[in-house]
Design a protein around this motif. Sequence first.
Motif, PDB file in Angstrom:
ATOM      1  N   ARG A 271      38.302  52.867 -10.288  1.00  8.35           N
ATOM      2  CA  ARG A 271      39.253  53.909  -9.916  1.00  8.35           C
ATOM      3  C   ARG A 271      40.121  54.242 -11.108  1.00  8.35           C
ATOM      4  N   GLU A 272      40.682  55.402 -11.102  1.00  8.96           N
ATOM      5  CA  GLU A 272      41.664  55.787 -12.108  1.00  8.96           C
ATOM      6  C   GLU A 272      43.042  55.350 -11.619  1.00  8.96           C
ATOM      7  N   GLY A 273      43.893  54.977 -12.534  1.00 12.28           N
ATOM      8  CA  GLY A 273      45.240  54.612 -12.112  1.00 12.28           C
ATOM      9  C   GLY A 273      45.879  53.619 -13.046  1.00 12.28           C
ATOM     10  N   ALA A 274      47.024  53.102 -12.600  1.00 14.61           N
ATOM     11  CA  ALA A 274      47.810  52.202 -13.429  1.00 14.61           C
ATOM     12  C   ALA A 274      47.144  50.834 -13.530  1.00 14.61           C
ATOM     13  N   PRO A 275      47.484  50.076 -14.559  1.00 11.20           N
ATOM     14  CA  PRO A 275      46.982  48.697 -14.667  1.00 11.20           C
ATOM     15  C   PRO A 275      47.395  47.865 -13.466  1.00 11.20           C
ATOM     16  N   LEU A 276      46.660  46.806 -13.224  1.00 14.77           N
ATOM     17  CA  LEU A 276      46.943  45.919 -12.097  1.00 14.77           C
ATOM     18  C   LEU A 276      47.879  44.797 -12.523  1.00 14.77           C
ATOM     19  N   ALA A 277      48.794  44.437 -11.644  1.00 14.74           N
ATOM     20  CA  ALA A 277      49.647  43.269 -11.878  1.00 14.74           C
ATOM     21  C   ALA A 277      48.920  42.035 -11.350  1.00 14.74           C
ATOM     22  N   PHE A 278      49.031  40.932 -12.063  1.00  8.10           N
ATOM     23  CA  PHE A 278      48.346  39.708 -11.655  1.00  8.10           C
ATOM     24  C   PHE A 278      48.763  39.277 -10.251  1.00  8.10           C
ATOM     25  N   ALA A 279      50.048  39.426  -9.942  1.00 11.75           N
ATOM     26  CA  ALA A 279      50.528  39.014  -8.623  1.00 11.75           C
ATOM     27  C   ALA A 279      49.857  39.783  -7.494  1.00 11.75           C
ATOM     28  N   ASP A 280      49.364  41.000  -7.782  1.00 14.60           N
ATOM     29  CA  ASP A 280      48.736  41.813  -6.739  1.00 14.60           C
ATOM     30  C   ASP A 280      47.278  41.436  -6.491  1.00 14.60           C
ATOM     31  N   ILE A 281      46.678  40.664  -7.416  1.00 14.89           N
ATOM     32  CA  ILE A 281      45.267  40.309  -7.236  1.00 14.89           C
ATOM     33  C   ILE A 281      45.039  38.810  -7.107  1.00 14.89           C
ATOM     34  N   VAL A 282      46.118  38.010  -7.251  1.00 17.26           N
ATOM     35  CA  VAL A 282      45.944  36.566  -7.324  1.00 17.26           C
ATOM     36  C   VAL A 282      45.363  35.977  -6.038  1.00 17.26           C
ATOM     37  N   GLU A 283      45.513  36.666  -4.905  1.00 16.71           N
ATOM     38  CA  GLU A 283      44.982  36.153  -3.646  1.00 16.71           C
ATOM     39  C   GLU A 283      43.504  36.474  -3.460  1.00 16.71           C
ATOM     40  N   ARG A 284      42.917  37.259  -4.339  1.00 19.39           N
ATOM     41  CA  ARG A 284      41.510  37.624  -4.194  1.00 19.39           C
ATOM     42  C   ARG A 284      40.596  36.496  -4.679  1.00 19.39           C
TER      43      ARG A 284
END
Length: 296
Positions: free
Chosen positions: A177-190
């Motif tokens: 997807r296009e968009g802003a970089p991801l923050a680690f805290a937003d993906i750490v549960e994956r």
Amino acid sequence: MRFDLVDLRLFLNVVAAGSITHGAELSNLTVGSASARIRAMEETLGAPLLVRQRHGVIPAPAGECLAGHARLILRQAEAMRSELAPFARGLTGTLRLVSNTAALSEHLPELLAGFLRANPSISIEVEEMESAAIGAAISAGDADIGIASASELPEALEKLPFREDRLVVAVPRAEAREGAPLAFADIVERPFICLARGSALQRHIASQAARIGRTLKVRARVTSFDAMCQMVGAGAGIAILPEAAARRHGATADIATIPLADSWARRDLAICISATSRLPDAARRLAEHLCAQDRR
């Protein structure tokens, strides 16, 4: 008092790693063998060398004393070996280089091969470490040259610019997807596809998760960035890896990459050497070779 060179190298690796398990890995010994050697050293000395803590070990007062002598003995043994080697095999020097995962996997193989071709009388021992441990190894004289994140190196070391290292998130291409970089805290549960536990990069990422009170959900551990990308492309999870590795393996794996927003994901790699000790001629030649190469 009978401590052989294997004992001394093991003890220094345990002290540098803060762990008997990781020290054993660095010494190419099993944990059982390493523990037995440490116990035998303590029994011979009649005093504890290590203070066992919940999350690792630190040197006891006797261990601090031993570490200082061990560094001197091993440096002298290496100097002796280097001087005697020409009489046996024509070698004139062996260097010890310590590097973080990104530099070791993406930048150094071709550069070191070129140096070895041009310097057939020099050998290189390469070891993977986390950046903070690399600074400690160079400061202690346990290695000749290090390549690590500049921000994690002690001020007392001399630092030469090497490469820029960015960590990115690899996801299945369907999630591109296009968009802003991801923050680690937003993906750490994956669910994550990770490198082996001994990987310096993996320990670095795990420590960042611990800083925000999380633990990575590991679906699989693999031994290469290629295997990591293939598993991400097959939908088994996501991964964090150097941007250069993602570009290299992205051509054959069905993945997309997204920048990681956290400040620790962008690192300026530096070549580090001692600013107080005389650099051996072979090490100086290697440092000059690494600095002279085009940055890519």
